[in-house]
Scaffold this active site. Structure first.
Site, PDB file in Angstrom:
ATOM      1  N   SER A  82     -49.821  10.748  47.841  1.00  0.00           N
ATOM      2  CA  SER A  82     -49.836  12.155  47.456  1.00  0.00           C
ATOM      3  C   SER A  82     -48.456  12.578  46.953  1.00  0.00           C
ATOM      4  CB  SER A  82     -50.318  12.998  48.638  1.00  0.00           C
ATOM      5  OG  SER A  82     -50.699  14.283  48.222  1.00  0.00           O
ATOM      6  N   ASP A 103     -57.496  11.958  47.674  1.00  0.00           N
ATOM      7  CA  ASP A 103     -56.164  11.827  48.265  1.00  0.00           C
ATOM      8  C   ASP A 103     -56.056  10.597  49.166  1.00  0.00           C
ATOM      9  OD1 ASP A 103     -53.925  12.429  50.270  1.00  0.00           O
ATOM     10  OD2 ASP A 103     -53.739  14.136  48.911  1.00  0.00           O
TER      11      ASP A 103
END
Length: 357
Positions: free
Chosen positions: A62, A214
């Site tokens: 991320s 993610d």
């Protein structure tokens, strides 16, 4: 299941930050956490400025993946100085975009000196929208403002072939639930955005017929690739999701915050436990050291500072907030270097039993 393809073998550029080589080679593992990634920016800036550590590889997820790619791009262009300049340029652009974001602090939060945005109209509206529509309805074109920033600032050819730092970016395969590791040769702007794709905010990122969310769900960050595909025995984790939080959360926001922290620390805790288990077996002679690697673990964190911040502040991209986090990151790295640099290459400096078991 781990992605077992071999790492990209990239040439390392000459060290342009100091006349002599850094003293110790390490691998970095960078957690994700939205705008709190600016804390990691501060840590990296101080480590690069210090110059005594040579980064062999980075695993990032991320915001950690973005920091990793931007740093590698800058390092490939102009060594440590280039890496510092690239990171500053990236977070400056993020802050500029943040000025136009609907997620702004309320006047009450500003008066209190708080960085949270959960009491703002924009936050309430987005939360309401998330309950009734998905990103496929609210953002049918799949617009992500970070795409333009990355495309403008990062030369992905340098990242893929000439960065001199091995990269491992984690994303979660939506259909299989397995972690996907993107290595240098596979890294594109889509791979970076896949690693940072929160499903409540963005459509899943499609890459070669597969869809990703993610990476924090399955690897935040993934330690096994840098542990076994690189020479260094030292891993420095830059942790931005607090492990400890005293008291039982009782309000809806407090409960959501703690669930977020536990979820995005779960994979790191599992891997830290596995590392300790393997190290104990190697020390006892029950595992052959030529087949397994004894790792020296280090963690740079500031739970005290970051635990005071509501999870909604991860969506706050005000330049003032990013600069505040940057300063905290530099200060934390400075303290860590003073206390632990001599342990790098010698011993683990974090209490895995106390913190992760």
């Amino acid at each position: 299941m781990p992605d077992n393809s071999s790492p990209q073998d990239t040439p390392r550029p000459p060290d342009q930050g100091r006349a002599s080589r850094p003293h110790k080679r390490v691998n970095l593992a960078l957690q994700g956490g939205g705008s709190h990634g600016a804390f990691t920016w501060g840590v990296l800036d101080r480590l690069l400025e210090d110059g005594r550590l040579e980064v062999e590889a980075i695993s990032g997820t991320s915001a950690g993946a973005m920091n990793a790619v931007v740093m590698a791009h800058g390092y490939g262009k102009d060594g440590r100085d280039g890496a510092r300049q690239a990171l500053r340029a990236f977070w400056t652009k993020v802050g500029e975009a943040g000025r136009a974001s609907p997620l702004q602090r309320s006047w009450l939060s500003r008066l209190r000196g708080s960085w949270r945005v959960d009491d703002s109209p924009g936050y309430a509206f987005i939360n309401l929208m998330n309950m009734v529509v998905s990103p496929y309805q609210s953002n049918p074109l799949g617009i992500n403002p970070l795409r333009r920033i990355l495309e403008d600032l990062v030369d992905f050819d340098v990242v893929r072939y000439a960065a001199g730092i091995d990269l491992y970016l984690s994303a979660t395969n939506v259909e299989t639930g397995k972690v996907k590791i993107f290595r240098n040769r596979d890294i594109t702007v889509d791979a970076v955005l896949a690693s940072a794709c929160l499903p409540q905010m963005f459509q899943a990122v499609e890459i070669k017929g597969e869809y990703f969310w993610d990476g924090g769900f399955m690897g935040n960050p993934s330690l096994w690739p840098i542990a076994y595909e690189n020479e260094s025995h030292d891993i420095i984790v830059v942790q931005i999701n607090p492990l400890m939080r005293k008291g039982v959360p009782k309000t809806p926001f407090e409960i959501a915050d703690r669930v977020n922290e536990i979820t995005f620390n779960a994979s790191l805790m599992r891997e830290m436990r596995s590392i300790r288990f393997v190290s104990r077996l190697i020390d006892s002679g029950d595992l052959q050291s030529d087949q397994y690697k004894a790792l020296r673990m280090h963690v740079i964190e500031n739970d005290e500072a970051l635990a005071d911040m509501h999870a909604s502040s991860k969506l706050n991209a005000e330049p003032e907030f990013l600069q505040y986090l940057f300063t905290k990151g530099r200060e934390t790295a400075e303290c860590w270097l003073a206390a632990n640099f001599d342990k790098v290459g010698v011993e683990t400096s974090v209490d895995i039993v106390h913190d992760y078991l």
